[in-house]
Design a protein around this motif. Sequence first.
Motif, PDB file in Angstrom:
ATOM      1  N   TYR A  45      32.874  69.999  72.553  1.00  0.00           N
ATOM      2  CA  TYR A  45      32.818  68.928  71.551  1.00  0.00           C
ATOM      3  C   TYR A  45      32.250  69.433  70.226  1.00  0.00           C
ATOM      4  CZ  TYR A  45      31.068  64.691  69.270  1.00  0.00           C
ATOM      5  OH  TYR A  45      30.785  63.698  68.366  1.00  0.00           O
ATOM      6  N   ALA A 215      39.089  56.186  76.309  1.00  0.00           N
ATOM      7  CA  ALA A 215      39.992  56.827  75.345  1.00  0.00           C
ATOM      8  C   ALA A 215      39.234  57.332  74.126  1.00  0.00           C
ATOM      9  CB  ALA A 215      41.083  55.842  74.923  1.00  0.00           C
ATOM     10  N   GLU A 216      38.239  56.552  73.672  1.00  0.00           N
ATOM     11  CA  GLU A 216      37.439  56.984  72.522  1.00  0.00           C
ATOM     12  C   GLU A 216      36.681  58.266  72.841  1.00  0.00           C
ATOM     13  OE1 GLU A 216      37.860  53.980  73.474  1.00  0.00           O
ATOM     14  OE2 GLU A 216      38.378  52.759  71.729  1.00  0.00           O
ATOM     15  N   ASN A 219      39.200  61.151  72.941  1.00  0.00           N
ATOM     16  CA  ASN A 219      39.638  61.494  71.583  1.00  0.00           C
ATOM     17  C   ASN A 219      38.586  62.317  70.859  1.00  0.00           C
ATOM     18  OD1 ASN A 219      42.141  60.262  71.707  1.00  0.00           O
ATOM     19  ND2 ASN A 219      41.360  58.273  70.990  1.00  0.00           N
ATOM     20  N   THR A 223      40.257  65.906  70.192  1.00  0.00           N
ATOM     21  CA  THR A 223      40.884  65.969  68.867  1.00  0.00           C
ATOM     22  C   THR A 223      40.555  67.311  68.223  1.00  0.00           C
ATOM     23  OG1 THR A 223      40.745  63.572  68.576  1.00  0.00           O
ATOM     24  CG2 THR A 223      41.010  64.918  66.590  1.00  0.00           C
TER      25      THR A 223
END
Length: 523
Positions: A45, A215-216, A219, A223
């Motif tokens: 992350y 989902a957040e 993402n 991402t």
Amino acid sequence: MSESVGSPRRPRLRESFTGRNAFILVAIGSAVGLGNIWRFPYITYENGGGAFLIPYLIALLTAGIPILLFDYAIGYKFRGSPPLAFKRLHPKAETIGWLQVGICFLIAIYYSAIIAWAAMYTWFSLTQAWGDDAEGFFFNEFLQYDAGGTEGTGISVDFVAQVGWPLIAVWAVLLVALATGVRRGITIVSMIGIPLLFLMFILLVGYSLTLEGAAEGLNALFTPDWGALTNGTVWIQAYGQIFFTLSVGFGIMITYASYLKRRSNTSGSGLVVGFTNSSFELLSAIGVFAALGMLAVAGGTAVDEVASSGLGLAFVAFPTIVSEAPASALIGVLFFGGLTLAGLTSQISIMEVVISAVKDKTGWSRVKTVALVGGLIAIISIVLIGGVSGVTILDVVDAFSNNIGIVGGALIAVVMVAWVFRRLDSLAAALNRFGSFKVGPIWKTLLGIVLPVVLSVLLVMDITDKITEGYGGFDTWVLVTFGWGSLAVVIVASVALSLIPWRGASAMHQEDPDQDEAGKETV
């Protein structure tokens, strides 16, 4: 046994795994540990999200697999614990092996405590015993943590019952598993524990993906930030993660490979272990960030405000997630139960390095070695880590033994074997004899050039940072005593132990490492 060094004796065969599958499961059990679960998700992350997987995969192929095979080759060819294997590799190389054993000794002291905490939190998950303040419960109520090392008031080893007794129980399980041997103890634990661990995390991931906000979280994790690929620190983080996660460089894979049967596919096994370990890391990241996404949505905050690593993720963030999630007991038991299993299989491998080394050197039986050496480590662990300042000692020893000890020991081993003793050709031949693919110039180039550069950068960066910035806000005397001091003791002890002669009862005189399976040996 009172035989002299020169007297004839019947060769005593080394313990062995029942087969290649058993070895692979045990090696995976060692590689899959706490770092896979609480370090990899956050590292990914913080270092470019999905883009980080590119340097991570390159690091796996150019550093992780090569040094994994390097360790396999030494253990497999020279049939011994690190001191014995390096002694057989070159008469002056024994100290390298004892350095790796010493680092395992340090890690073993504190690693069991984290397993005990995870086991207790598996139980706590049923009732959410941490209440509304997971951080306060963990540090104040559960650990009764005294941060004296950061405030100049000294270190306290006063026994904390709810920490010390579970720690004693964990050590009892570990010592029994180690005493029963390679086949009956170590193998059985891994053959049961590793499939169960993967099942628990598959269930955890499946459930986490159904949570609102999953989902957040995903993402935020995946991402890609392609600009991160131009940042040298991101690449160093990728190589560092690969190096630490595979249990390479500090004797574990050397020890386990020494228990392989003579006609074993070591190179194929290395690929299976390396890619399985990385797959589990990815699985863990998906489950953790799906759950963090739920926590962020529930609290009306961004994912970066709830994302953390290490103890903060395991014992503060995740209990908070459990409290917020539907079917909270299930997600808590799956996460903390998985953490416990991952820790147990890794700690067994860490301890086996020490047990095997002392057993080889002294000629003692396994039970005697486990009782004396394992018992000593357990006592030190319970006294130091089972007290109110246990987290301080754990944190400092972990930072110095992992980031300096393991990396420094691996750097010395690779440079000495590749450039001083020049044994890479013979190691390659050992891997190629029954391997499913051949290693050659590329493998030797990666070991002799790429790995020394990467390890040197990691080592210099960490030493420089600790000298100039200190560590964790702890007092200098704490860092000198438990950090630099513990490493100094390991170095001195390694030299001293290498000067002790190998007596007739030792493994040095009990087995010919080059004896072919077609000869006297039956495994």
